[in-house]
Enzyme design. Structure first.
Site, PDB file in Angstrom:
ATOM      1  N   GLY A   1      -9.933   4.133   2.242  1.00  0.00           N
ATOM      2  CA  GLY A   1     -11.200   3.912   0.971  1.00  0.00           C
ATOM      3  C   GLY A   1     -10.825   2.703   0.369  1.00  0.00           C
TER       4      GLY A   1
ATOM      5  N   ARG B   1      -6.193  -9.564   0.511  1.00  0.00           N
ATOM      6  CA  ARG B   1      -5.452 -10.500   1.567  1.00  0.00           C
ATOM      7  C   ARG B   1      -6.368 -11.162   2.407  1.00  0.00           C
ATOM      8  NH1 ARG B   1      -1.831  -6.139   1.320  1.00  0.00           N
ATOM      9  NH2 ARG B   1      -2.127  -5.532   3.338  1.00  0.00           N
TER      10      ARG B   1
ATOM     11  N   TRP C   1       0.859  -1.180  -0.100  1.00  0.00           N
ATOM     12  CA  TRP C   1       0.087   0.032  -0.012  1.00  0.00           C
ATOM     13  C   TRP C   1       0.856   1.045  -0.074  1.00  0.00           C
ATOM     14  CZ3 TRP C   1      -3.149   3.083  -1.803  1.00  0.00           C
ATOM     15  CH2 TRP C   1      -4.059   3.751  -1.185  1.00  0.00           C
TER      16      TRP C   1
ATOM     17  N   LYS D   1     -13.703  -3.702   8.538  1.00  0.00           N
ATOM     18  CA  LYS D   1     -14.085  -4.342   7.217  1.00  0.00           C
ATOM     19  C   LYS D   1     -13.180  -5.332   6.821  1.00  0.00           C
ATOM     20  CE  LYS D   1     -10.721  -2.114   4.710  1.00  0.00           C
ATOM     21  NZ  LYS D   1      -9.556  -2.547   3.975  1.00  0.00           N
TER      22      LYS D   1
END
Length: 349
Positions: A144, A269, A14, A199
């Site tokens: 996001g 992942r 990321w 999430k």
């Protein structure tokens, strides 16, 4: 746009993907990575072969194993370390002059909860407890629906820059105004952080359910959509219990958007970890959830949802919240029940 100097603390997928996006905007980016092979790969071959293989990086991206060097004289510093290493990493840079005087805008990409003696803490809360006082209510949280691979490719991605300091939120939003990124501001720092962390828990359950659907006569698309809706409800329940301020946080890209891509994308992942629980008996490597967290490197990739599950469980029990999917996953990871038993329990709710 004037070129900015940007440091990214963390050389994972990321952090590297966002570095590539920022470089497309004409900015110079220096990444800190603890692994020598990551720095050698980025500096010599313009590719992060360990964490983001197959993506050619801009020559304006460099990498260093010296965290002080990367933090020094940067206009923006973006923290992209895993949650379990967040506090210890921040402590290494608190005496850098431009951080001491608050001249560097600090944002974070880290997802999850941070363990502490007083229970799980959120990312910005953890950072601001370690950083100089000048950063109180001034750090920025970026989240996001944003898989690193697509961000690196320049595919259209929506992000939220959440902060109690509107000027810093706008500064980060302007920094990220590059081809492929659409960035919005939010004051709901708690809601956005909860969405980003919780999430991943739901995505592990979704991945397991998806793997089961391949051989089950009961599980299909309808059931998976039911699971996702139930998961969003749990995220919102947790968010409001912890102080989220805006309902739209959960119905926009931070909530339903990020949940959808995390559950369904081939890059996810946490989805993969849920699938591996079913397909490769991944949990046989571990005694319980604490053993899993302590030895998470054995998995070969980092499923933040497995770690976050423990902390969402603790918060939920303490606050007496109804979070059935989280509680079932916790029992699976803690070896308290089999997946089949858990499935039967979920289907009877």
């Amino acid at each position: 746009m004037t070129s900015k100097s940007v440091g990214i603390i963390g050389g994972g997928a990321w952090g590297t993907g966002l570095a590539q996006a920022i470089a497309r905007g004409g900015h110079s980016v220096q990444i800190w990575a603890i692994e020598e092979e990551v720095c050698n790969s980025i500096n010599n071959e313009h590719e992060n072969k360990l964490f983001l293989p197959g993506f050619k990086l801009s020559e304006s991206i460099t990498c260093s194993n010296d965290i002080i060097e990367v933090a020094t004289d940067k206009e923006f510093l973006i923290i992209a370390t895993p949650s379990i290493f967040l506090a210890s990493t921040i402590k290494k840079i608190v005496n850098v002059p431009n951080i001491v005087d608050g001249s560097t805008v600090i944002a974070s990409l880290t997802k999850g909860f941070v363990p502490s003696e007083n229970g799980p803490k959120l990312v910005l809360e953890t950072m601001e407890a370690v950083l100089p006082e000048i950063y109180k209510d001034c750090t920025v949280y970026v989240a996001g629906p944003s898989h690193a691979e697509e961000v690196a490719m320049g595919k259209v991605t929506g992000l939220v820059a959440a902060s109690l300091n509107p000027k810093n939120s706008i500064k980060v939003r302007e920094l990220l105004k590059v081809p492929g990124l659409m960035v919005y501001s939010s004051f709901d720092i708690i809601g956005v952080q909860i969405c980003a962390a919780a999430k991943n828990v739901i995505a592990v359950v979704y991945g397991a359910m998806d793997a089961i659907s391949e051989t089950s006569s009961l599980i299909g698309d309808n059931c998976e959509s039911l699971l996702m809706a139930a998961g969003l409800n749990e995220i919102q329940t947790l968010g409001f219990a912890m102080g989220a301020t805006h309902a739209e946080t959960f119905t926009s890209i931070s909530g339903v958007g990020d949940l959808d891509v995390t559950c369904k994308s081939k890059y996810g992942r946490n989805r993969r970890f849920g699938q591996d629980i079913i397909k490769t008996d991944m949990l046989s490597k571990f005694k319980n959830i604490d053993d899993l967290i302590a030895n998470v490197s054995k998995i070969g990739y980092l499923p933040e949802g497995a770690i976050a599950c423990k902390y969402v469980y603790e918060i939920g029990k303490k606050k007496d919240l109804k979070l059935p999917l989280t509680y079932v996953l916790y029992r699976i990871l803690n070896k308290e029940c089999s997946v089949q038993q858990a499935l039967e329990e979920v289907m009877s709710l």
